[in-house]
Design a protein around this motif. Structure first.
Motif, PDB file in Angstrom:
ATOM      1  N   ASP A   1       0.810  -1.221   0.000  1.00  0.00           N
ATOM      2  CA  ASP A   1       0.000   0.000   0.000  1.00  0.00           C
ATOM      3  C   ASP A   1       0.843   1.270   0.000  1.00  0.00           C
ATOM      4  OD1 ASP A   1      -2.214  -1.629   0.090  1.00  0.00           O
ATOM      5  OD2 ASP A   1      -2.430  -1.494   2.280  1.00  0.00           O
ATOM      6  N   SER A   2       2.119   1.129   0.294  1.00  0.00           N
ATOM      7  CA  SER A   2       2.955   2.324   0.434  1.00  0.00           C
ATOM      8  C   SER A   2       3.369   2.926  -0.893  1.00  0.00           C
ATOM      9  CB  SER A   2       4.217   1.995   1.250  1.00  0.00           C
ATOM     10  OG  SER A   2       5.017   1.041   0.558  1.00  0.00           O
ATOM     11  N   ALA A   3       3.407   2.125  -1.968  1.00  0.00           N
ATOM     12  CA  ALA A   3       3.852   2.625  -3.272  1.00  0.00           C
ATOM     13  C   ALA A   3       3.286   1.736  -4.361  1.00  0.00           C
ATOM     14  CB  ALA A   3       5.381   2.649  -3.342  1.00  0.00           C
ATOM     15  N   PRO A   4       3.195   2.220  -5.604  1.00  0.00           N
ATOM     16  CA  PRO A   4       2.719   1.389  -6.716  1.00  0.00           C
ATOM     17  C   PRO A   4       3.580   0.144  -6.888  1.00  0.00           C
ATOM     18  CG  PRO A   4       2.817   3.702  -7.358  1.00  0.00           C
ATOM     19  CD  PRO A   4       3.478   3.603  -6.021  1.00  0.00           C
ATOM     20  N   ALA A   5       2.968  -0.912  -7.476  1.00  0.00           N
ATOM     21  CA  ALA A   5       3.629  -2.217  -7.583  1.00  0.00           C
ATOM     22  C   ALA A   5       4.999  -2.172  -8.253  1.00  0.00           C
ATOM     23  CB  ALA A   5       2.705  -3.187  -8.324  1.00  0.00           C
ATOM     24  N   PRO A   6       5.162  -1.519  -9.395  1.00  0.00           N
ATOM     25  CA  PRO A   6       6.487  -1.562 -10.037  1.00  0.00           C
ATOM     26  C   PRO A   6       7.586  -0.940  -9.189  1.00  0.00           C
ATOM     27  CG  PRO A   6       4.792  -0.809 -11.573  1.00  0.00           C
ATOM     28  CD  PRO A   6       4.178  -0.798 -10.216  1.00  0.00           C
ATOM     29  N   ALA A   7       7.216   0.078  -8.374  1.00  0.00           N
ATOM     30  CA  ALA A   7       8.240   0.805  -7.615  1.00  0.00           C
ATOM     31  C   ALA A   7       8.820  -0.021  -6.476  1.00  0.00           C
ATOM     32  CB  ALA A   7       7.653   2.112  -7.088  1.00  0.00           C
ATOM     33  N   ASN A   8       7.994  -0.811  -5.810  1.00  0.00           N
ATOM     34  CA  ASN A   8       8.466  -1.550  -4.632  1.00  0.00           C
ATOM     35  C   ASN A   8       8.431  -3.056  -4.848  1.00  0.00           C
ATOM     36  OD1 ASN A   8       5.738  -1.929  -4.652  1.00  0.00           O
ATOM     37  ND2 ASN A   8       5.407  -1.438  -2.498  1.00  0.00           N
TER      38      ASN A   8
ATOM     39  N   LEU B   1       0.461 -18.121   2.851  1.00  0.00           N
ATOM     40  CA  LEU B   1       1.473 -17.128   2.469  1.00  0.00           C
ATOM     41  C   LEU B   1       2.092 -17.467   1.115  1.00  0.00           C
ATOM     42  CD1 LEU B   1       2.662 -14.549   3.703  1.00  0.00           C
ATOM     43  CD2 LEU B   1       4.514 -15.930   4.637  1.00  0.00           C
ATOM     44  N   TRP B   2       2.329 -18.739   0.870  1.00  0.00           N
ATOM     45  CA  TRP B   2       2.850 -19.165  -0.436  1.00  0.00           C
ATOM     46  C   TRP B   2       1.851 -18.824  -1.548  1.00  0.00           C
ATOM     47  CZ3 TRP B   2       7.314 -20.359  -2.495  1.00  0.00           C
ATOM     48  CH2 TRP B   2       8.353 -20.864  -1.700  1.00  0.00           C
ATOM     49  N   ILE B   3       0.585 -19.080  -1.299  1.00  0.00           N
ATOM     50  CA  ILE B   3      -0.441 -18.779  -2.307  1.00  0.00           C
ATOM     51  C   ILE B   3      -0.523 -17.280  -2.557  1.00  0.00           C
ATOM     52  CG2 ILE B   3      -2.926 -18.878  -2.781  1.00  0.00           C
ATOM     53  CD1 ILE B   3      -2.975 -21.549  -1.247  1.00  0.00           C
ATOM     54  N   ASP B   4      -0.439 -16.495  -1.492  1.00  0.00           N
ATOM     55  CA  ASP B   4      -0.436 -15.037  -1.653  1.00  0.00           C
ATOM     56  C   ASP B   4       0.742 -14.591  -2.516  1.00  0.00           C
ATOM     57  OD1 ASP B   4      -2.686 -14.819  -0.114  1.00  0.00           O
ATOM     58  OD2 ASP B   4      -1.627 -14.249   1.724  1.00  0.00           O
ATOM     59  N   TYR B   5       1.894 -15.203  -2.282  1.00  0.00           N
ATOM     60  CA  TYR B   5       3.080 -14.832  -3.059  1.00  0.00           C
ATOM     61  C   TYR B   5       2.899 -15.192  -4.535  1.00  0.00           C
ATOM     62  CZ  TYR B   5       7.796 -15.095  -4.988  1.00  0.00           C
ATOM     63  OH  TYR B   5       8.894 -14.954  -5.806  1.00  0.00           O
ATOM     64  N   ALA B   6       2.395 -16.393  -4.781  1.00  0.00           N
ATOM     65  CA  ALA B   6       2.196 -16.822  -6.171  1.00  0.00           C
ATOM     66  C   ALA B   6       1.199 -15.907  -6.884  1.00  0.00           C
ATOM     67  CB  ALA B   6       1.710 -18.272  -6.203  1.00  0.00           C
ATOM     68  N   ARG B   7       0.139 -15.540  -6.218  1.00  0.00           N
ATOM     69  CA  ARG B   7      -0.852 -14.662  -6.838  1.00  0.00           C
ATOM     70  C   ARG B   7      -0.294 -13.241  -7.023  1.00  0.00           C
ATOM     71  NH1 ARG B   7      -5.939 -16.581  -7.225  1.00  0.00           N
ATOM     72  NH2 ARG B   7      -6.856 -14.501  -7.093  1.00  0.00           N
TER      73      ARG B   7
ATOM     74  N   VAL C   1      -0.004  -9.068  -9.780  1.00  0.00           N
ATOM     75  CA  VAL C   1       0.437  -7.730  -9.373  1.00  0.00           C
ATOM     76  C   VAL C   1       1.790  -7.399  -9.986  1.00  0.00           C
ATOM     77  CG1 VAL C   1       0.912  -6.189  -7.435  1.00  0.00           C
ATOM     78  CG2 VAL C   1      -0.862  -7.950  -7.230  1.00  0.00           C
ATOM     79  N   ALA C   2       2.795  -8.224  -9.691  1.00  0.00           N
ATOM     80  CA  ALA C   2       4.133  -7.941 -10.196  1.00  0.00           C
ATOM     81  C   ALA C   2       4.179  -8.045 -11.718  1.00  0.00           C
ATOM     82  CB  ALA C   2       5.137  -8.900  -9.563  1.00  0.00           C
TER      83      ALA C   2
ATOM     84  N   GLY D   1       5.011  -8.774 -15.470  1.00  0.00           N
ATOM     85  CA  GLY D   1       6.327  -8.780 -16.110  1.00  0.00           C
ATOM     86  C   GLY D   1       6.532 -10.006 -16.977  1.00  0.00           C
ATOM     87  N   GLY D   2       7.643 -10.027 -17.684  1.00  0.00           N
ATOM     88  CA  GLY D   2       7.938 -11.109 -18.612  1.00  0.00           C
ATOM     89  C   GLY D   2       8.173 -12.441 -17.947  1.00  0.00           C
ATOM     90  N   ASP D   3       8.686 -12.434 -16.701  1.00  0.00           N
ATOM     91  CA  ASP D   3       8.984 -13.683 -16.008  1.00  0.00           C
ATOM     92  C   ASP D   3       7.919 -14.050 -14.984  1.00  0.00           C
ATOM     93  OD1 ASP D   3       9.479 -11.583 -14.331  1.00  0.00           O
ATOM     94  OD2 ASP D   3      11.338 -12.409 -13.499  1.00  0.00           O
ATOM     95  N   ALA D   4       6.740 -13.402 -15.032  1.00  0.00           N
ATOM     96  CA  ALA D   4       5.697 -13.629 -14.025  1.00  0.00           C
ATOM     97  C   ALA D   4       5.198 -15.067 -14.046  1.00  0.00           C
ATOM     98  CB  ALA D   4       4.533 -12.660 -14.245  1.00  0.00           C
ATOM     99  N   VAL D   5       4.996 -15.621 -15.249  1.00  0.00           N
ATOM    100  CA  VAL D   5       4.456 -16.977 -15.351  1.00  0.00           C
ATOM    101  C   VAL D   5       5.418 -17.986 -14.734  1.00  0.00           C
ATOM    102  CG1 VAL D   5       3.802 -18.804 -16.967  1.00  0.00           C
ATOM    103  CG2 VAL D   5       3.072 -16.438 -17.378  1.00  0.00           C
ATOM    104  N   GLU D   6       6.693 -17.882 -15.064  1.00  0.00           N
ATOM    105  CA  GLU D   6       7.659 -18.832 -14.527  1.00  0.00           C
ATOM    106  C   GLU D   6       7.841 -18.659 -13.028  1.00  0.00           C
ATOM    107  OE1 GLU D   6       9.686 -22.084 -14.439  1.00  0.00           O
ATOM    108  OE2 GLU D   6       8.691 -21.329 -16.244  1.00  0.00           O
TER     109      GLU D   6
END
Length: 367
Positions: free
Chosen positions: A40-47, A76-82, A87-88, A90-95
């Protein structure tokens, strides 16, 4: 000024979270709150790197063998994967997402406990990537490692949508080998074959089902079998199923259902027209025959309460027949009500005060 206050509050909360996770690295709720704060502190690409760093620190703390703690760890793992997928980006998001789910599933001690949501999230991710073979492998591995009802249900649903009938059949066979007492699954399997027009296969499934030594809802299964035969127009087959059911149990509900079945007559997918008067007479006679058999059975076993309930239902049914009904036939079978009056055993003992009368009711069957 407002911006400075918000930044100070955020810095204070950041220090608080650092203190909490430092004291207890397995406090995954604090890790989640910390990550949400950074998101919440900054847009996704920035942080992006900062959030990935926090996820890495949190997920490095593998919990002991306690399912309750592991549940939060898997969340927590599921949150990270999602996060990587949605959110993140990018080109390597799927992998990155695929690797996250793979690591999560490898870490879980499936011989001790497993988590359906981890398998399902991983499979659904592959489906979103149109990688159906990958989804098949994940769901197949889940059934091999730790079979769960929810996994089977989701897998079958997916294959039905794809039109893979043979794979659905195989899944139902494995499902019922693993959980043969589940009546709902037998019914669903038979309904699948019925939908495909495979009546003989559906009938064979029902026969296998009622032959199981243990079922969680046998009434549901027998009713589904009878309804199936009626819908197919096989009234005599349905009647035979009722007779087989009565060989196993002569519960009041079975007798009432059988009588209602005979009263309704022939109704199938090909014949929903109104019955003629002669056909109605035959149905009513068959219905009365079932009630007569039920009364004899209940009289023989001295089940007076059940007998009275049966007679009342019979009376209601005769009334519903209109001018073809015979209410007097049923009323003659109602029990006589006799009342005994007495003072009981205590009345034989000396007492300075008169004891109250004791009344008892007794139903006497008419001969």
């Amino acid at each position: 000024m407002v911006y400075d206050v918000e930044r100070q509050n955020r810095d204070l909360r950041r220090l608080q979270y650092e203190h909490e996770v430092g004291n207890n690295p397995l406090n995954y709720d604090s890790w989640t709150g910390y990550i949400r704060l950074e998101e919440d502190s900054a847009p996704a690409p920035a942080n992006k790197n900062r959030i990935r760093e926090l996820y890495a620190r949190a997920l490095a703390n593998v919990p002991p063998l306690c399912k309750l703690i592991w549940k939060r760890y898997v969340d927590l793992w599921i949150d990270y994967a999602r996060y990587e997928e949605f959110v993140a980006a990018g080109g390597d998001a799927v992998e990155r997402t695929r690797q996250a789910y793979r690591q999560c599933l490898e870490l879980i001690h499936h011989t001790k406990f497993s988590f359906v949501k981890a398998w399902l999230h991983a499979a659904q991710f592959e489906i979103r990537q149109l990688n159906l073979e990958g989804a098949h492998k994940i769901l197949g591995a889940s059934i091999g490692c730790a079979p769960k009802a929810a996994i089977f249900d989701k897998y079958i649903e997916m294959e039905l949508r794809l039109g893979n009938v043979d794979r659905c059949r195989k899944l139902y066979e494995n499902y019922l080998d693993w959980l043969p007492r589940n009546s709902n699954n037998w019914v669903k399997y038979a309904e699948l074959e019925k939908t495909l027009g495979e009546e003989e296969r559906a009938r064979g499934i029902f026969e296998l089902a009622i032959g199981q030594p243990q079922l969680d809802k046998p009434g549901l299964l027998w009713k589904a079998y009878i309804d199936f035969e009626r819908w197919e127009g096989e009234v005599e087959r349905a009647r035979q199923i009722y007779e087989r059911l009565l060989d196993r149990t002569q519960h009041l509900k079975v007798w009432l259902s059988y009588a209602k079945f005979e009263a309704q007559g022939h109704q199938s997918k090909d014949s929903l027209v109104a019955q003629g008067r002669e056909e109605q007479c035959v149905c009513i006679q068959r219905c009365r025959g079932v009630f007569e058999r039920a009364v004899k059975y209940l009289d023989k076993n001295k089940l007076k309460v059940e007998r009275l309930m049966l007679i009342k239902e019979w009376l209601i049914m005769e009334t519903s027949f209109g001018d073809m009904g015979d209410v007097s036939l049923v009323k003659a079978k109602f029990p006589m009500n006799s009342m005994r009056r007495g003072r009981g055993l205590a009345s034989t003992l000396p007492s300075p005060l008169p004891l109250p009368l004791r009344c008892s009711h007794q139903y006497l069957s008419r001969k």
